[in-house]
Design a protein around this motif. Structure first.
Motif, PDB file in Angstrom:
ATOM      1  N   VAL A 142       0.837  -1.199   0.000  1.00  0.00           N
ATOM      2  CA  VAL A 142       0.000   0.000   0.000  1.00  0.00           C
ATOM      3  C   VAL A 142       0.879   1.258   0.000  1.00  0.00           C
ATOM      4  CG1 VAL A 142      -1.724   1.318   1.292  1.00  0.00           C
ATOM      5  CG2 VAL A 142      -1.898  -1.172   1.174  1.00  0.00           C
ATOM      6  N   ILE A 143       0.547   2.196  -0.869  1.00  0.00           N
ATOM      7  CA  ILE A 143       1.287   3.461  -0.928  1.00  0.00           C
ATOM      8  C   ILE A 143       0.299   4.622  -0.992  1.00  0.00           C
ATOM      9  CG2 ILE A 143       3.403   2.548  -1.940  1.00  0.00           C
ATOM     10  CD1 ILE A 143       2.411   3.392  -4.680  1.00  0.00           C
ATOM     11  N   TRP A 144       0.715   5.764  -0.449  1.00  0.00           N
ATOM     12  CA  TRP A 144      -0.176   6.925  -0.440  1.00  0.00           C
ATOM     13  C   TRP A 144       0.629   8.206  -0.465  1.00  0.00           C
ATOM     14  CZ3 TRP A 144       0.426   3.673   3.813  1.00  0.00           C
ATOM     15  CH2 TRP A 144       1.127   4.221   4.887  1.00  0.00           C
ATOM     16  N   PHE A 196      -7.900   5.410  -4.659  1.00  0.00           N
ATOM     17  CA  PHE A 196      -8.827   6.419  -4.172  1.00  0.00           C
ATOM     18  C   PHE A 196      -8.138   7.773  -4.281  1.00  0.00           C
ATOM     19  CE2 PHE A 196      -9.751   2.436  -1.993  1.00  0.00           C
ATOM     20  CZ  PHE A 196     -11.084   2.256  -2.371  1.00  0.00           C
ATOM     21  N   ASP A 197      -8.644   8.618  -5.170  1.00  0.00           N
ATOM     22  CA  ASP A 197      -7.920   9.841  -5.497  1.00  0.00           C
ATOM     23  C   ASP A 197      -8.798  11.076  -5.591  1.00  0.00           C
ATOM     24  OD1 ASP A 197      -9.177   8.796  -7.726  1.00  0.00           O
ATOM     25  OD2 ASP A 197      -7.669   9.525  -9.129  1.00  0.00           O
ATOM     26  N   LEU A 253      -4.015   0.474  -3.312  1.00  0.00           N
ATOM     27  CA  LEU A 253      -3.990  -0.803  -2.602  1.00  0.00           C
ATOM     28  C   LEU A 253      -3.896  -1.938  -3.622  1.00  0.00           C
ATOM     29  CD1 LEU A 253      -6.253   1.193  -1.023  1.00  0.00           C
ATOM     30  CD2 LEU A 253      -6.046  -0.669   0.615  1.00  0.00           C
ATOM     31  N   PRO A 254      -2.745  -2.647  -3.682  1.00  0.00           N
ATOM     32  CA  PRO A 254      -2.572  -3.729  -4.653  1.00  0.00           C
ATOM     33  C   PRO A 254      -3.258  -5.009  -4.195  1.00  0.00           C
ATOM     34  CG  PRO A 254      -0.618  -3.545  -3.310  1.00  0.00           C
ATOM     35  CD  PRO A 254      -1.546  -2.442  -2.854  1.00  0.00           C
ATOM     36  N   HIS A 255      -3.720  -5.779  -5.158  1.00  0.00           N
ATOM     37  CA  HIS A 255      -4.388  -7.052  -4.878  1.00  0.00           C
ATOM     38  C   HIS A 255      -3.800  -8.151  -5.746  1.00  0.00           C
ATOM     39  CE1 HIS A 255      -7.331  -4.217  -3.328  1.00  0.00           C
ATOM     40  NE2 HIS A 255      -7.963  -5.205  -2.747  1.00  0.00           N
ATOM     41  N   GLY A 256      -3.561  -9.303  -5.135  1.00  0.00           N
ATOM     42  CA  GLY A 256      -3.247 -10.501  -5.890  1.00  0.00           C
ATOM     43  C   GLY A 256      -4.534 -11.235  -6.235  1.00  0.00           C
ATOM     44  N   GLU A 257      -4.515 -11.928  -7.362  1.00  0.00           N
ATOM     45  CA  GLU A 257      -5.672 -12.675  -7.846  1.00  0.00           C
ATOM     46  C   GLU A 257      -5.213 -14.021  -8.392  1.00  0.00           C
ATOM     47  OE1 GLU A 257      -7.627  -8.545  -9.635  1.00  0.00           O
ATOM     48  OE2 GLU A 257      -6.534  -9.968 -10.927  1.00  0.00           O
TER      49      GLU A 257
END
Length: 262
Positions: A142-144, A196-197, A253-257
């Motif tokens: 996660v980065i922001w 989310f921006d 927020l990155p997600h693996g699938e």
């Protein structure tokens, strides 16, 4: 192990707006009219209901461990005839072998102490011709922006709370390995992100977390585990509101699938 987030309104607020488009797009090409789906960890049912609309008249069953959340999901289903919800255990699903074409689980494996055992159970339900589809966030990525120090504290505390109560917060990167360990031999791994921006998205995400760190089960776990006190949680809540109001605010927020077959 306890569910790290609990089912406070601030938690369900985030779960109840999820759709196939933003949370299960990797699965869409595997769906067609008549596909039978078991949705494990369905929560308030927004993704489940969306899946049901996409595969009608295929049967979709949503399962969740929390009976009160199942009631919320039933209300969300409205008059739909091809979707039902019930309580259940991800490790011991009360359905026959090979009884569904797809077993889907979104943001579930990260909260389980034995994710590989759950995947083996999903495989049993999908059978040799079925598909298991799982997607989980990876909080380690996660980065922001902007870099507000109290949000660094949030992420550190989040990892501690999650691992101390509910599994593995960096699950996304592990999904392929877990699927291999569970015995799947045909695995398609991919990734996608939530961002989310905009002012509206920041207000929603930041406001949700500002409430969540104070009022949900997260706060209780953080204090029980000695990771934070009320004053620190308040600083984090204030930081989320500061971030949400900042015109440069942005978070990814990155997600693996994984799409897995036996």
């Amino acid at each position: 192990m306890a569910y790290a987030h609990g089912h406070h309104e601030s938690v369900l607020r985030s779960h109840a707006v999820r759709t196939v488009a933003d949370s299960a797009a990797y699965l869409v090409s595997s769906l067609s009219a008549g596909t039978r789906i078991l949705d494990v960890g369905a929560g308030p049912g927004s993704i489940t209901v969306d899946l049901a609309d996409r595969v009608f008249p295929g049967e979709v069953v949503g399962v969740d461990a929390a009976s009160d959340v199942v009631e919320v999901a039933r209300a969300a289903a409205g008059e739909r005839t091809n979707v039902t919800f019930r309580t259940g255990d991800a490790y011991a699903l009360d359905v026959p072998d090979a009884s569904f074409d797809v077993v889907h689980a979104h943001q579930v494996l990260q909260h389980l102490e034995r994710p590989v055992d759950a995947l083996r159970e999903f495989c049993r339900v999908a059978g040799p011709d079925g598909l298991v589809a799982v997607r989980d966030v990876d909080y380690g990525g996660v980065i922001w922006h902007p870099l507000i120090p109290a949000l660094d504290d949030w992420l550190e505390i989040y990892h501690g709370v999650h691992r101390g109560s509910s599994g593995e917060p960096d699950a996304g990167r592990r999904l392929k390995a877990w699927a291999r360990e569970a015995g799947f031999t045909r695995i398609e791994a991919s990734a996608s992100v939530w961002v989310f921006d905009t002012p509206e998205k920041r207000a929603w995400w930041g406001g949700m977390w500002a409430d969540r760190v104070l009022a949900s089960a997260f706060a209780g776990h953080a204090k029980r585990l000695g990771l934070a006190d009320d004053a620190q949680l308040q600083r984090i809540s204030d930081a989320w509101r500061e971030w949400a109001e900042h015109p440069d605010g942005w978070i990814l927020l990155p997600h693996g699938e994984v799409l897995a077959r036996w």
